[in-house]
Structure formats: C-alpha cells, structure tokens
Design a protein around this motif. Sequence first.
Motif, PDB file in Angstrom:
ATOM      1  N   ARG A 108     -11.960 -24.528  -9.497  1.00 57.94           N
ATOM      2  CA  ARG A 108     -12.629 -25.558  -8.959  1.00 57.94           C
ATOM      3  C   ARG A 108     -11.913 -26.808  -9.589  1.00 57.94           C
ATOM      4  O   ARG A 108     -11.707 -28.093  -9.519  1.00 57.94           O
ATOM      5  N   GLY A 129     -21.359 -37.316 -12.525  1.00 57.06           N
ATOM      6  CA  GLY A 129     -21.410 -36.466 -11.266  1.00 57.06           C
ATOM      7  C   GLY A 129     -19.692 -36.625 -10.995  1.00 57.06           C
ATOM      8  O   GLY A 129     -19.306 -37.795 -10.712  1.00 57.06           O
ATOM      9  N   ALA A 149     -19.044 -38.737  -4.135  1.00 61.00           N
ATOM     10  CA  ALA A 149     -19.748 -40.066  -4.723  1.00 61.00           C
ATOM     11  C   ALA A 149     -19.367 -40.610  -5.975  1.00 61.00           C
ATOM     12  O   ALA A 149     -18.812 -41.725  -6.251  1.00 61.00           O
ATOM     13  N   GLU A 180     -18.693 -34.992 -15.743  1.00 58.88           N
ATOM     14  CA  GLU A 180     -18.918 -34.104 -14.836  1.00 58.88           C
ATOM     15  C   GLU A 180     -19.474 -32.700 -15.804  1.00 58.88           C
ATOM     16  O   GLU A 180     -18.600 -32.146 -16.404  1.00 58.88           O
ATOM     17  N   THR A 203     -19.478 -29.670 -14.611  1.00 59.51           N
ATOM     18  CA  THR A 203     -18.472 -28.382 -14.560  1.00 59.51           C
ATOM     19  C   THR A 203     -17.154 -28.732 -14.204  1.00 59.51           C
ATOM     20  O   THR A 203     -16.281 -29.123 -15.035  1.00 59.51           O
ATOM     21  N   ALA A 204     -16.857 -28.712 -12.706  1.00 60.02           N
ATOM     22  CA  ALA A 204     -15.545 -29.068 -12.450  1.00 60.02           C
ATOM     23  C   ALA A 204     -15.787 -30.326 -11.436  1.00 60.02           C
ATOM     24  O   ALA A 204     -16.707 -30.148 -10.797  1.00 60.02           O
ATOM     25  N   GLY A 262     -17.560 -31.336  -6.761  1.00 57.44           N
ATOM     26  CA  GLY A 262     -19.019 -31.193  -6.155  1.00 57.44           C
ATOM     27  C   GLY A 262     -19.071 -30.173  -5.255  1.00 57.44           C
ATOM     28  O   GLY A 262     -18.260 -29.218  -5.025  1.00 57.44           O
ATOM     29  N   GLN A 300     -16.368 -27.059  -2.607  1.00 58.62           N
ATOM     30  CA  GLN A 300     -16.581 -25.627  -2.227  1.00 58.62           C
ATOM     31  C   GLN A 300     -16.479 -25.654  -0.513  1.00 58.62           C
ATOM     32  O   GLN A 300     -16.727 -24.557  -0.007  1.00 58.62           O
ATOM     33  N   ARG A 355     -13.338 -26.428   4.699  1.00 55.99           N
ATOM     34  CA  ARG A 355     -12.884 -27.246   5.818  1.00 55.99           C
ATOM     35  C   ARG A 355     -13.818 -28.606   6.020  1.00 55.99           C
ATOM     36  O   ARG A 355     -14.730 -28.249   6.725  1.00 55.99           O
ATOM     37  N   GLU A 364     -14.192 -31.468   8.832  1.00 52.84           N
ATOM     38  CA  GLU A 364     -13.498 -31.885   9.785  1.00 52.84           C
ATOM     39  C   GLU A 364     -14.063 -33.199  10.195  1.00 52.84           C
ATOM     40  O   GLU A 364     -13.358 -33.761  11.399  1.00 52.84           O
ATOM     41  N   VAL A 421     -24.645 -34.132 -18.758  1.00 45.93           N
ATOM     42  CA  VAL A 421     -25.580 -35.410 -19.254  1.00 45.93           C
ATOM     43  C   VAL A 421     -26.747 -34.984 -19.519  1.00 45.93           C
ATOM     44  O   VAL A 421     -27.484 -34.313 -18.141  1.00 45.93           O
ATOM     45  N   ALA A 454     -24.556 -40.020  -9.751  1.00 45.00           N
ATOM     46  CA  ALA A 454     -24.026 -39.387  -8.617  1.00 45.00           C
ATOM     47  C   ALA A 454     -23.846 -37.578  -8.790  1.00 45.00           C
ATOM     48  O   ALA A 454     -23.113 -36.906  -8.449  1.00 45.00           O
ATOM     49  N   PHE A 487     -26.455 -19.732   1.345  1.00 44.37           N
ATOM     50  CA  PHE A 487     -26.303 -21.112   1.518  1.00 44.37           C
ATOM     51  C   PHE A 487     -27.434 -21.788   2.119  1.00 44.37           C
ATOM     52  O   PHE A 487     -27.505 -21.912   3.421  1.00 44.37           O
ATOM     53  N   LYS A 529     -26.290 -37.251   3.314  1.00 43.50           N
ATOM     54  CA  LYS A 529     -25.858 -35.719   2.853  1.00 43.50           C
ATOM     55  C   LYS A 529     -24.572 -35.611   3.579  1.00 43.50           C
ATOM     56  O   LYS A 529     -24.358 -34.407   4.396  1.00 43.50           O
ATOM     57  N   ALA A 549     -21.076 -40.466   0.960  1.00 45.53           N
ATOM     58  CA  ALA A 549     -20.987 -40.215  -0.521  1.00 45.53           C
ATOM     59  C   ALA A 549     -20.017 -41.324  -1.086  1.00 45.53           C
ATOM     60  O   ALA A 549     -20.302 -42.003  -2.000  1.00 45.53           O
TER      61      ALA A 549
HETATM   62  C1  LIG Z   1     -20.097 -25.714   1.747  1.00 45.57           C
HETATM   63  C2  LIG Z   1     -20.460 -27.098   1.970  1.00 45.57           C
HETATM   64  C3  LIG Z   1     -19.637 -27.606   3.128  1.00 45.57           C
HETATM   65  C4  LIG Z   1     -19.804 -28.920   3.494  1.00 45.57           C
HETATM   66  N1  LIG Z   1     -19.414 -29.524   4.571  1.00 45.57           N
HETATM   67  C5  LIG Z   1     -19.358 -30.973   4.763  1.00 45.57           C
HETATM   68  C6  LIG Z   1     -18.336 -31.466   5.797  1.00 45.57           C
HETATM   69  O1  LIG Z   1     -17.753 -30.697   6.503  1.00 45.57           O
HETATM   70  N2  LIG Z   1     -18.733 -32.537   6.143  1.00 45.57           N
HETATM   71  C7  LIG Z   1     -19.582 -33.463   5.365  1.00 45.57           C
HETATM   72  O2  LIG Z   1     -19.594 -34.606   5.532  1.00 45.57           O
HETATM   73  N3  LIG Z   1     -20.449 -32.972   4.371  1.00 45.57           N
HETATM   74  C8  LIG Z   1     -20.167 -31.682   4.142  1.00 45.57           C
HETATM   75  N4  LIG Z   1     -20.784 -31.122   3.084  1.00 45.57           N
HETATM   76  C9  LIG Z   1     -21.823 -31.954   2.265  1.00 45.57           C
HETATM   77  C10 LIG Z   1     -21.139 -32.726   1.236  1.00 45.57           C
HETATM   78  O3  LIG Z   1     -20.128 -31.897   0.453  1.00 45.57           O
HETATM   79  C11 LIG Z   1     -22.086 -33.650   0.492  1.00 45.57           C
HETATM   80  O4  LIG Z   1     -22.699 -34.362   1.167  1.00 45.57           O
HETATM   81  C12 LIG Z   1     -21.180 -34.457  -0.712  1.00 45.57           C
HETATM   82  O5  LIG Z   1     -20.626 -33.527  -1.589  1.00 45.57           O
HETATM   83  C13 LIG Z   1     -22.244 -35.320  -1.701  1.00 45.57           C
HETATM   84  O6  LIG Z   1     -21.430 -35.598  -2.512  1.00 45.57           O
HETATM   85  P1  LIG Z   1     -22.078 -36.079  -3.870  1.00 45.57           P
HETATM   86  O7  LIG Z   1     -20.993 -36.763  -5.048  1.00 45.57           O
HETATM   87  O8  LIG Z   1     -23.281 -37.108  -3.869  1.00 45.57           O
HETATM   88  O9  LIG Z   1     -22.551 -34.881  -4.582  1.00 45.57           O
HETATM   89  P2  LIG Z   1     -22.095 -33.239  -4.766  1.00 45.57           P
HETATM   90  O10 LIG Z   1     -21.230 -33.230  -4.140  1.00 45.57           O
HETATM   91  O11 LIG Z   1     -23.437 -32.529  -4.912  1.00 45.57           O
HETATM   92  O12 LIG Z   1     -21.428 -33.713  -6.531  1.00 45.57           O
HETATM   93  C14 LIG Z   1     -22.593 -33.844  -7.745  1.00 45.57           C
HETATM   94  C15 LIG Z   1     -21.666 -33.462  -8.994  1.00 45.57           C
HETATM   95  O13 LIG Z   1     -22.351 -34.009 -10.132  1.00 45.57           O
HETATM   96  C16 LIG Z   1     -22.231 -32.861 -11.087  1.00 45.57           C
HETATM   97  N5  LIG Z   1     -23.919 -33.039 -11.843  1.00 45.57           N
HETATM   98  C17 LIG Z   1     -24.905 -32.926 -11.615  1.00 45.57           C
HETATM   99  N6  LIG Z   1     -25.657 -33.132 -12.507  1.00 45.57           N
HETATM  100  C18 LIG Z   1     -24.881 -33.407 -13.529  1.00 45.57           C
HETATM  101  C19 LIG Z   1     -25.262 -33.934 -14.969  1.00 45.57           C
HETATM  102  N7  LIG Z   1     -26.448 -33.808 -15.398  1.00 45.57           N
HETATM  103  N8  LIG Z   1     -24.304 -34.380 -15.831  1.00 45.57           N
HETATM  104  C20 LIG Z   1     -23.007 -34.240 -15.360  1.00 45.57           C
HETATM  105  N9  LIG Z   1     -22.605 -33.843 -14.018  1.00 45.57           N
HETATM  106  C21 LIG Z   1     -23.659 -33.537 -13.090  1.00 45.57           C
HETATM  107  C22 LIG Z   1     -22.148 -31.622 -10.187  1.00 45.57           C
HETATM  108  O14 LIG Z   1     -21.902 -30.574 -11.130  1.00 45.57           O
HETATM  109  C23 LIG Z   1     -21.519 -32.034  -9.057  1.00 45.57           C
HETATM  110  O15 LIG Z   1     -20.035 -31.815  -9.464  1.00 45.57           O
HETATM  111  C24 LIG Z   1     -20.690 -29.912   2.748  1.00 45.57           C
HETATM  112  C25 LIG Z   1     -21.593 -29.245   1.732  1.00 45.57           C
HETATM  113  C26 LIG Z   1     -21.394 -27.941   1.261  1.00 45.57           C
HETATM  114  C27 LIG Z   1     -21.983 -27.094   0.034  1.00 45.57           C
END
Ligand SMILES: Cc1cc2nc3c(=O)[nH]c(=O)nc-3n(C[C@H](O)[C@H](O)[C@H](O)COP(=O)(O)OP(=O)(O)OC[C@H]3O[C@@H](n4cnc5c(N)ncnc54)[C@H](O)[C@@H]3O)c2cc1C
Length: 558
Positions: free
Chosen positions: A170, A239, A243, A262, A264-265, A268, A272, A275, A277, A312, A340, A469, A535, A540
């Motif tokens: 990642r 995060g 986003a 962040e 981990t890595a 988000g 993972q 694809r 699309e 955090v 985020a 999932f 979502k 995001a």
């Molecule tokens: C397998 C999979 C496939 C998907 N496919 C699609 C798709 O095809 N199209 C689509 O539009 N959406 C898809 N989604 C949904 C999409 O990935 C999410 O809506 C999007 O990633 C949300 O982004 P985000 O930045 O809000 O949160 P996230 O992606 O959840 O990222 C949040 C990050 O914050 C970090 N974090 C959390 N708490 C803390 C803390 N306290 N301190 C520091 N870091 C922290 C986490 O480790 C993470 O890396 C998919 C989701 C998954 C799981």
Amino acid sequence: MTEQAETIRTAIITVDDDPGVSRAVARDLRRRYGQRYRIVRAESGADALEALRQMKLRGDLVAAILADYRMPEMNGIEFLERAMDIYPGARRVLLTAYADTGAAIDAINVVDLDHYLLKPWDPPEEKLYPVIDALLDAWLTSDHRPVPETKVVGHRWSARCSEVREFLARNQVPYRWYNSDEPEGQRLLEAAQADGLSLPLVITPAGDPLIEPSDAELASRVGLATTPSKDFYDLIVIGGGPAGLGAAVYGASEGLRTVLLERTATGGQAGQSSRIENYLGFPDGVSGAQLTDRARRQAAKFGAEVLTTREVIALDVCGSARRVRFADGTSIDAHTIILATGVTYRRLAAPGLDGLTGRGVYYGSALTEASACLDQDIYVVGGANSAGQAAVYLARHAKSVTILVRGPSLEQSMSYYLIKQIEEVPNISVRTCTEVIEATGEDHLESLTLRNTATGDTETVDAQMLFLFIGAAPLTDWLDGVVVRDSAGFVVAGPDLSADGERPPGWELDRLPYHLETSVPGVFVAGDARSESAKRVASAVGEGALAVMLVHRYLEKR
Ligand SMILES: Cc1cc2nc3c(=O)[nH]c(=O)nc-3n(C[C@H](O)[C@H](O)[C@H](O)COP(=O)(O)OP(=O)(O)OC[C@H]3O[C@@H](n4cnc5c(N)ncnc54)[C@H](O)[C@@H]3O)c2cc1C
C-alpha cells in the motif's frame, strides 16, 4: 539494472589465513577481473562468512569463492560448505598445497567443488585465469538475478507477515517475498542469523535485517516520512485516502503549509480497489493504488508533507490553535484541520474468524493476497461493489470464486455494470441467502460453515481463503465530546449542524458553520467520515478540495 551495474554488484571472494597469500590472490584477481567484479578478500572463514551474509542481505551477487584448504578453526572445505548455504550458485574453488590434493579430491563430492588450484599458481595467465574464466562463463549462464529491493521472509499463514506485505504494497514499496520454508528464504534467514521463529524478517535495500518490525520502524527504514518537520502548520489533514489527498494537493498548491497524517499507508479504501471504473477521466478504469499513488506524489510535489504510520488519537482546541496528539505523546498544532478519516471495514462476528484473520481470512486485502489464490477455491463475503470488484479481480488467479451474499440478490447492493461483469466470468458463482457462521483451521483457514438464511440449512465447505467486504464504520471514537457526530459515529458538518437554525452546542461565532465545517470552528470534515456523505472516490476528492476553499475563507475572516 544495466549489465555493467549488475556485474559491479557481483563479487569474487577469496579467503586465505596467510595475509601475504590472501593479498596476492586478490591482486591477481583484481588485475584481470576488477573492472567487472568486486574482489572481496578475507583472512578467515568466519570473516568471509560474515562478508557473504552482508552481501546476501544487500542483494549483491557472488560469482565465485576461492578458499584456502589449510586454515585454522575452519578449513576451506568446512567454509565452502557453509558458504553454499548462503550462495549455492557461486562457483567454488579450493586452493591447496600439493600434499593436500587428496583432501581436495574428496571435497569435490562434499561441497560439489568446481575446481582445486595448486599453490603457487604462477603465472596466473596460465594457471589461474583460464580456470576462473571458465567458472565465470558457467556462472553467467545460470539464473542469478539480483534482488536490490526490500525482501520479506515470512510464513505463508502468519498474520503479521500478511500485514507487513500489505503495508509495503500500500505504500508502493517494491518488495520480494520469500517463504521461510523454501531454500532461498532459509538462506536469507541464515544470512541475517535469524532463528526463523520470529517472523517476518524484512531486509532493507541497504541490507539491514529487521526482525518483526513495527509499521513505524518499517516506514522509517524503507524511506517513508514519519516525522513532522514543523510544530505549527496552516493546515493539518488527518487521513490519507482520496479526501485527505485531495485536501493536501489543493492546500499545498494554494500556498498553505500543509501536513497530511496517515495512520497506515496512503490510499485509504480506494487504495484497495482493484479497478475504479467511475472516476472522471479514466474511461478504461484505474486501479485505486495507481490513482492514489499519483495523488500522493502530486501532494508532495506541491510541498505537502505526507507522513505515514502516524495515527492521531486526540484533537484539542487551544485558543485559536487546533492541536492533534499522537500515541507517543507528541503533538502538532495548526490554524485549521481537515478530518478525512474515512471508514474501516466492519468485522464479521462468527466463531473462529478473529483467530484466523491474516491466516486465510482477510478484510479487504484482495490485491496483496491475489497471487496466493492461484488455483484455489476461494470465498468472498459481501454484496456491495467492493466485494464484486474483488471477486472479478481474484477470479483471474483463483480456480473458483464464490460470492456469499446474505440477501436474496445482488441487485439491491451492487452496481448494474458489475453484476453484468460477474455474470460473464465463468469461474465466479454467487450464493445468495448465505452467511458464514463459523471458520475452522489449525494455523490457517481450512473450512467454513455456511448457513442458508432462508432454510436454516448448514453446510461445511473446504476453504483456504476468505475475503470479507461487509460494510464499514467510521473510526471516530477519539473525537467523542470534541465534535458532533451522528448515531453511527459519522461527523456532522455544515447545514446539518444547524438544521433548525440553531447554533451547534458550544459554537460562539456570529456566523453559522460553513458547509463542511464541524461543530468546532476551523475543523472541517471531508469524504466518507462525514455524515450523509456519498461514499465515492470522486465525492471524497471533491470534498477535500472544497474543504480547502473553506479553510481559506475561515483564515480570512477569523
Ligand atoms: C474495495 C473498494 C472498492 C471501491 N470501489 C469504488 C469505486 O469503484 N468507485 C468509487 O467511487 N468508490 C469506490 N469505493 C469507495 C471509495 O474508495 C471511498 O468512498 C473513498 O476511498 C473514501 O475516501 P476517504 O478519503 O473519505 O476515506 P478512506 O478512503 O477511508 O481513507 C481514510 C484514511 O484515513 C486514515 N485514518 C483513519 N483514522 C485515522 C487517524 N486517527 N489518524 C490518521 N489516519 C487515519 C485511514 O487509514 C485511511 O487511509 C471503494 C471502496 C472499497 C473498499
């Protein structure tokens, strides 16, 4: 690596306890081979073994080993036998006096000796070089690819080994995996003088062995930034999903001193996704890892600090500053914060699953584990797009993929395009009205008990891999009492905080909260962590960008 660079990383090693002889051999070798090979000289078997171990850990190659027979403590045959454990492919030469030719001939069988050379070998053009030339030619035709990147030695069914691989993948750190049961894995363990009981062993590109490293140790040793360079910023983004990356790109590109934290890595959930699309501008789809890696580089290019393995754990309001605290007791401050933190996979509460997580049971790590699914019958639990994408991806490697869905169909939960794709992949089948009620296995998953939710019938199936999932929840307990959250833990923002025209509790400003602003002025939320968010990757990213615009407005009108 170019051929020149590859051969210069290749060594010829010579060991003789007589310093004069040792120097003479090295000098003669250097004269003819020094342009193409590194000549390494040692004066005892122990020193030479140590040099070999170091070279092995660095991923260097050894083409030939020349050892004197009569050495105290460890004779040449014993040394070569041990050297073979580390570099089995290196050609082996024993240097002997005439009186020892009997021992040398015996050694041909013991250590599979390629040649023995009688001392002295003058002139080398006649007695030494023809022998070494032939051995190097033979070595060059064999497979001897160097492994300069990070190496991970571990056990297939170890949960921590699986986490480490996922962490490296990642973070886009290239690595090569070695099973600890296989010969090359054993050789690396021997080179690191590790007992193989504490795994994984991670060997950095510089050749440093790390036994069971934590994520933070790993991050700092493979070149990922983990420490903030300042103690005050304009903007802290918490995060590193779409986003957070979106916010970091816009924040830094618009001149805000920005740090992204962040736990981990970066990537988000999107990281993972095999694809994506439906993200604008990628008509053929894009892997989540590619998309988020580009975003990470883009944020860094604009000057954002992107720190990984920094979770955090608390948010404090200190006058006009906003402070985030880390588990190690340190903290940093900023004028503004964008939350985020997204969501994290829900765990399935069936007996046996917890103990087998990382040992055949995986939450969302379909990409990292895909190669291990080769020719296996695997199971995917979930009816949403994430499960569908994983099934399509895993089906390229696995013999069969069975999607287990609790409900009566996929239609309510999965996008139409994905359902159509699944129908067209012959080795994917869908079992509706089915739930996992138990998992069993000694040191890894061996079987699953499935229950038909309509009839109550149960069935036990052989299974080595299960990917889950099953929805996600925000990890926002650490914000309890700081910002307003909804009943599921999502952070409430903007108009939702003042739906009835009232100010949120504790809100002291004349104005109402801006669109993505939380109940604490100057603290914004973007992406999946926000109550009622879409979502989706695109929304995001968009919210990350919009939050930065609101940060500017907040900073101007404070
Ligand atoms: C397998 C999979 C496939 C998907 N496919 C699609 C798709 O095809 N199209 C689509 O539009 N959406 C898809 N989604 C949904 C999409 O990935 C999410 O809506 C999007 O990633 C949300 O982004 P985000 O930045 O809000 O949160 P996230 O992606 O959840 O990222 C949040 C990050 O914050 C970090 N974090 C959390 N708490 C803390 C803390 N306290 N301190 C520091 N870091 C922290 C986490 O480790 C993470 O890396 C998919 C989701 C998954 C799981």
